[in-house]
Structure formats: structure tokens, C-alpha cells
Design a protein around this motif. Structure first.
Motif, mmCIF file in Angstrom:
data_model
loop_
_atom_site.group_PDB
_atom_site.id
_atom_site.type_symbol
_atom_site.label_atom_id
_atom_site.label_comp_id
_atom_site.label_asym_id
_atom_site.label_seq_id
_atom_site.Cartn_x
_atom_site.Cartn_y
_atom_site.Cartn_z
ATOM 1 N N ALA A 23 0.825 -1.213 0.000
ATOM 2 C CA ALA A 23 0.000 0.000 0.000
ATOM 3 C C ALA A 23 0.859 1.263 0.000
ATOM 4 N N ARG A 24 1.977 1.224 0.712
ATOM 5 C CA ARG A 24 2.882 2.382 0.707
ATOM 6 C C ARG A 24 3.415 2.649 -0.689
ATOM 7 N N ARG A 25 3.829 1.580 -1.364
ATOM 8 C CA ARG A 25 4.444 1.753 -2.686
ATOM 9 C C ARG A 25 3.412 2.143 -3.741
ATOM 10 N N LEU A 26 2.225 1.556 -3.670
ATOM 11 C CA LEU A 26 1.182 1.851 -4.659
ATOM 12 C C LEU A 26 0.252 2.930 -4.115
ATOM 13 N N SER A 27 0.840 4.012 -3.632
ATOM 14 C CA SER A 27 0.074 5.063 -2.958
ATOM 15 C C SER A 27 -0.817 5.857 -3.905
ATOM 16 N N GLN A 28 -0.671 5.636 -5.209
ATOM 17 C CA GLN A 28 -1.576 6.292 -6.155
ATOM 18 C C GLN A 28 -2.983 5.722 -6.065
ATOM 19 N N HIS A 29 -3.129 4.563 -5.400
ATOM 20 C CA HIS A 29 -4.442 3.947 -5.208
ATOM 21 C C HIS A 29 -4.909 4.156 -3.764
ATOM 22 N N ASN A 30 -6.189 4.008 -3.559
ATOM 23 C CA ASN A 30 -6.798 4.228 -2.241
ATOM 24 C C ASN A 30 -7.080 2.875 -1.596
ATOM 25 N N PHE A 31 -6.388 2.564 -0.503
ATOM 26 C CA PHE A 31 -6.505 1.273 0.162
ATOM 27 C C PHE A 31 -7.358 1.386 1.426
ATOM 28 N N LEU A 32 -8.244 0.414 1.594
ATOM 29 C CA LEU A 32 -8.966 0.218 2.852
ATOM 30 C C LEU A 32 -8.721 -1.225 3.277
ATOM 31 N N PHE A 33 -8.202 -1.411 4.491
ATOM 32 C CA PHE A 33 -7.882 -2.744 4.977
ATOM 33 C C PHE A 33 -9.001 -3.294 5.850
ATOM 34 N N VAL A 34 -9.171 -4.609 5.775
ATOM 35 C CA VAL A 34 -10.016 -5.361 6.699
ATOM 36 C C VAL A 34 -9.097 -6.330 7.421
ATOM 37 N N ALA A 35 -9.074 -6.249 8.762
ATOM 38 C CA ALA A 35 -8.104 -7.053 9.506
ATOM 39 C C ALA A 35 -8.595 -7.280 10.929
ATOM 40 N N SER A 36 -7.805 -8.060 11.673
ATOM 41 C CA SER A 36 -8.119 -8.357 13.069
ATOM 42 C C SER A 36 -6.820 -8.532 13.834
ATOM 43 N N ASP A 37 -6.931 -8.639 15.151
ATOM 44 C CA ASP A 37 -5.813 -8.996 16.025
ATOM 45 C C ASP A 37 -4.584 -8.105 15.783
ATOM 46 N N ASP A 38 -3.402 -8.738 15.682
ATOM 47 C CA ASP A 38 -2.147 -7.979 15.589
ATOM 48 C C ASP A 38 -2.081 -7.072 14.362
ATOM 49 N N ALA A 39 -2.693 -7.483 13.273
ATOM 50 C CA ALA A 39 -2.569 -6.737 12.012
ATOM 51 C C ALA A 39 -3.129 -5.324 12.119
ATOM 52 N N THR A 40 -4.196 -5.148 12.885
ATOM 53 C CA THR A 40 -4.803 -3.814 12.976
ATOM 54 C C THR A 40 -3.819 -2.811 13.563
ATOM 55 N N LYS A 41 -3.023 -3.233 14.538
ATOM 56 C CA LYS A 41 -2.071 -2.323 15.187
ATOM 57 C C LYS A 41 -1.000 -1.865 14.203
ATOM 58 N N VAL A 42 -0.613 -2.755 13.287
ATOM 59 C CA VAL A 42 0.414 -2.416 12.305
ATOM 60 C C VAL A 42 -0.143 -1.480 11.241
ATOM 61 N N LEU A 43 -1.364 -1.750 10.784
ATOM 62 C CA LEU A 43 -1.911 -1.055 9.620
ATOM 63 C C LEU A 43 -2.539 0.290 9.945
ATOM 64 N N GLU A 44 -3.221 0.391 11.100
ATOM 65 C CA GLU A 44 -4.041 1.574 11.355
ATOM 66 C C GLU A 44 -3.222 2.833 11.641
ATOM 67 N N ARG A 45 -1.917 2.690 11.814
ATOM 68 C CA ARG A 45 -1.080 3.878 11.975
ATOM 69 C C ARG A 45 -1.013 4.695 10.694
ATOM 70 N N GLU A 46 -1.222 4.037 9.551
ATOM 71 C CA GLU A 46 -1.056 4.717 8.268
ATOM 72 C C GLU A 46 -2.272 4.633 7.354
ATOM 73 N N PHE A 47 -3.130 3.626 7.536
ATOM 74 C CA PHE A 47 -4.240 3.424 6.621
ATOM 75 C C PHE A 47 -5.524 3.130 7.401
ATOM 76 N N PRO A 48 -6.677 3.442 6.803
ATOM 77 C CA PRO A 48 -7.941 3.093 7.468
ATOM 78 C C PRO A 48 -8.128 1.578 7.510
ATOM 79 N N VAL A 49 -8.644 1.093 8.627
ATOM 80 C CA VAL A 49 -8.830 -0.340 8.846
ATOM 81 C C VAL A 49 -10.221 -0.582 9.397
ATOM 82 N N ARG A 50 -10.912 -1.553 8.830
ATOM 83 C CA ARG A 50 -12.166 -2.044 9.391
ATOM 84 C C ARG A 50 -11.898 -3.399 10.034
ATOM 85 N N ARG A 51 -12.480 -3.628 11.176
ATOM 86 C CA ARG A 51 -12.222 -4.857 11.915
ATOM 87 C C ARG A 51 -13.269 -5.921 11.613
#
Length: 353
Positions: A23-51
Motif C-alpha cells: 500500500a505504501r508503494r502503490l500510494s496512487q491507489h486508495n486502500f482500505l484494509f479489513v483485519a483483526s488482532d495484531d494486524a490492525t495495530k500495524v496497519l491503522e497507523r497509516e491506513f484506514p482499517v475495518r475490523r
């Protein structure tokens, strides 16, 4: 700019770091993540995350705890239609052009119902989308344990497998194999040899390993993964999680002792580090990784329950040969994977080789 809905497996950091790097490299696109547990802590610092919850494996005493794994999965599977509806609601709101999944259960099912292209991008599907020459003792386990990536996390219409080994793709699968994705923080490292050993256990702990390290070597062993305070017992130094310190120790180690994690194996190999792999017996992916480490002469595999000082002496005796074999390999597929992923996002199909 395309909208990408990206489901990420929540256990551990490897899946999340792979998604974050893309997602960092392909920043020309708009990413929304769906995740749980440990992954949310890593991703939500930079991108929107739905649990959304996800299926996962439970470990105990260096084994898969099948009863606990089933107990965790059963309520999720019983309520899966509700979770798929939640994923469909996210699709209705976000309006993605394509979906992606890294061993996440609900996003690809919602994408299928919504008629959206979905790309599987992970390592686990090397089990089901590729042909392997297995030793006799692995066939039964491969068939049994292949149920998870074959049925629960079944391949989507397009599959991009990142792996430090490249077995042939089965004709029935629309898939490609590319070298691993590496984090920018790993690519920035300079490798050296300060003589110490980096030891990493992520999924399950076995006390025999510490006894082995104290008996088998005088080298300093920096050990991650044990649930105890920092401290030292002889040549064994217990470490807390700290990415900067961990990467410094990885860059400077003589070699790595680890379970079967593909992410750490890829990072170690990129830095030229031989691997002593101690896969969990009931994890066919870990056993495949360890098998290929040995077959490609990148290191050795062993059973954590039967480690001996003589075995480590044999391993260390082959370090020059391991390093020579590793030096001839390619363990960074970032540009290849970024290009293929971007092509999928723009066209809704993975380019064929």
C-alpha cells in the motif's frame, strides 16, 4: 486512482507488513484494509482499517492445538453469513474497484458475491497452487493440512505467490510465483558478521531450545519470542520486541535459528544468513519452507525436540557452503510484485507469465 479493499490475516506481523509495504508503494491507489488482532495495530497507523474476525491457528507446546483451533473457528463459521454481510456493507460504502486478500476469510467471499475481481497475494498458497516432490513422511500431512488453504482460504481467480523458492505452478491454477516482498527497513540494512546467533520463535515455545543453546555453543544467542522479562542465562540473552534492535541483530548475526516463518527466512536470506529451521510438525507450510531451505543448501532443518550439540557443529561446519548458495539467489521481488499488483488493480486480472 483505484479503490482497493484488502483483507489481511491478523495473527503475527508478516501478513500486515506485506500489505503495508504494498500500500505504501502503490500510494496512487486508495486502500482500505479489513483485519483483526495484531494486524490492525500495524496497519491503522497509516491506513484506514475495518475490523472483522478471522480464522487462525492456536499453538501449544510447539504443536498445533487442534481442539483450540476448532473451538476458535466454529463460532466464526457458524456466523459467517453475518460477517460476509458486514464485508458486503463495507463494499457498498467504499465501492472498491478490486479486492485483495492475504489469508483473510471474509473479503474474498464478499467480493465473489459482489462480482468484484479478487487477488490472493500470500505465501501459503504455495501449498495448493504448486507441485512439490515431497518425502514420504510429508504426503499425508500435506493432504490433511492442505485443507485450510485449499478450502477455507481457497485460491481466488487470480493468485500471486511470494516465495524464496519457486516450485512449478499446477496447470489448473491461475497463479504466478515471485520472489518475496521485503520491508524498506530490511532493504536499508548492511549485512555483517559479529558472531552472535539470532533466535526467533513466534508461534510456540519449547523449553528444549534454551537448554540446547546453552549446551551447544559459546556464541551469544539473542532470543526473541519467550514470554519472560529481558535477562541473561549464560550465553542466552532474552529480548523484548523492538524492531530497530531486532533488525540490527539480524544484520549482524552469523546465522539464524527460527521456526518455519517465511517472512523471517526471506529477510535472513536477503542478508546472506544461513538458517537452522525448526518447523512445527503439524504446520505443512513451515515444513515446506524448512524442506526447501535444506534442498537449496541455504541451511538445515531439524526437530526442536531432538537437538544435539553435534548437530549444531555439523551445521556450523557447512556455513561457507550455505553462504555461497545464498549469495547466488534472489530474495527480493518487490519491483516484480508491485508491478504485477498494480497491473491487477488497473485491469482486474493478473498478467500471465
Amino acid at each position: 486512482m483505484a479503490h482497493v479493499l484488502y483483507g489481511i490475516h491478523g495473527t503475527g506481523h508478516g501478513h500486515a507488513m506485506r500489505g503495508l509495504t504494498i500500500a505504501r508503494r502503490l500510494s496512487q491507489h486508495n486502500f482500505l484494509f479489513v483485519a483483526s488482532d495484531d494486524a490492525t495495530k500495524v496497519l491503522e497507523r497509516e491506513f484506514p482499517v475495518r475490523r472483522l474476525p478471522n480464522l487462525g491457528t492456536v499453538f501449544h507446546n510447539y504443536k498445533v492445538d487442534f481442539s483450540a483451533t476448532i473451538a476458535r473457528a466454529t463460532p466464526l463459521l457458524l456466523k459467517q453469513q453475518g460477517y460476509i454481510r458486514q464485508a458486503l456493507s463495507i463494499i457498498d460504502e467504499f465501492k472498491p474497484d478490486v479486492c485483495m486478500t492475504d489469508l483473510e476469510y471474509f473479503v474474498p467471499r464478499a467480493a465473489e458475491r459482489a462480482g468484484l475481481p479478487c487477488l490472493t497475494l500470500d505465501h501459503q498458497h504455495v501449498i495448493t497452487c504448486c507441485r512439490h516432490c515431497l518425502p514420504p513422511g510429508m504426503w499425508a500431512d500435506a493432504l490433511l493440512q492442505g485443507i485450510t488453504p485449499r478450502w477455507l482460504f481457497r485460491p481466488t481467480s487470480d493468485n500471486l505467490i511470494v516465495s524464496f523458492y519457486a516450485p512449478p505452478v499446477l496447470p489448473r491454477c491461475k497463479a504466478r510465483v515471485a520472489p518475496p516482498i521485503l520491508r524498506d527497513s530490511v532493504l536499508a540494512l548492511s549485512s555483517g558478521d559479529e558472531g552472535h546467533i539470532l533466535v526467533y520463535q513466534s508461534n510456540s515455545i519449547h523449553s528444549n531450545l534454551i537448554d540446547f543453546l546453552r549446551r551447544a555453543t559459546d556464541r551469544l544467542c539473542y532470543v526473541y519470542g519467550y514470554r519472560r522479562a529481558e535477562g541473561r542465562e549464560g550465553n542466552v540473552v532474552f529480548m523484548k520486541k523492538n524492531e530497530e534492535v531486532f533488525l540490527r541483530l539480524l544484520a549482524g548475526c552469523a546465522y539464524v535459528i527460527q521456526g518455519g516463518s517465511h517472512t523471517l527466512m526471506s529477510e535472513a536470506l536477503h542478508l546472506g544468513k544461513p538458517i537452522l529451521a525448526l518447523p512445527i510438525g503439524a504446520m505443512v507450510e513451515q515444513r515446506l519452507n524448512a524442506l526447501y531451505v535444506e534442498r537449496l543448501n541455504y541451511g538445515m532443518q531439524a526437530d526442536i525436540r531432538t537437538l544435539t550439540p553435534d548437530m549444531l557443529k555439523k551445521f556450523e561446519g557447512h556455513l561457507p557452503a550455505y553462504r555461497a548458495a545464498i549469495a547466488a539467489g534472489n530474495f527480493c521481488g518487490n519491483e516484480i510484485v508491485f508491478g504485477l499488483t498494480d497491473a491487477f488493480i488497473k485491469s482486474g486480472a493478473l498478467p500471465l507469465a
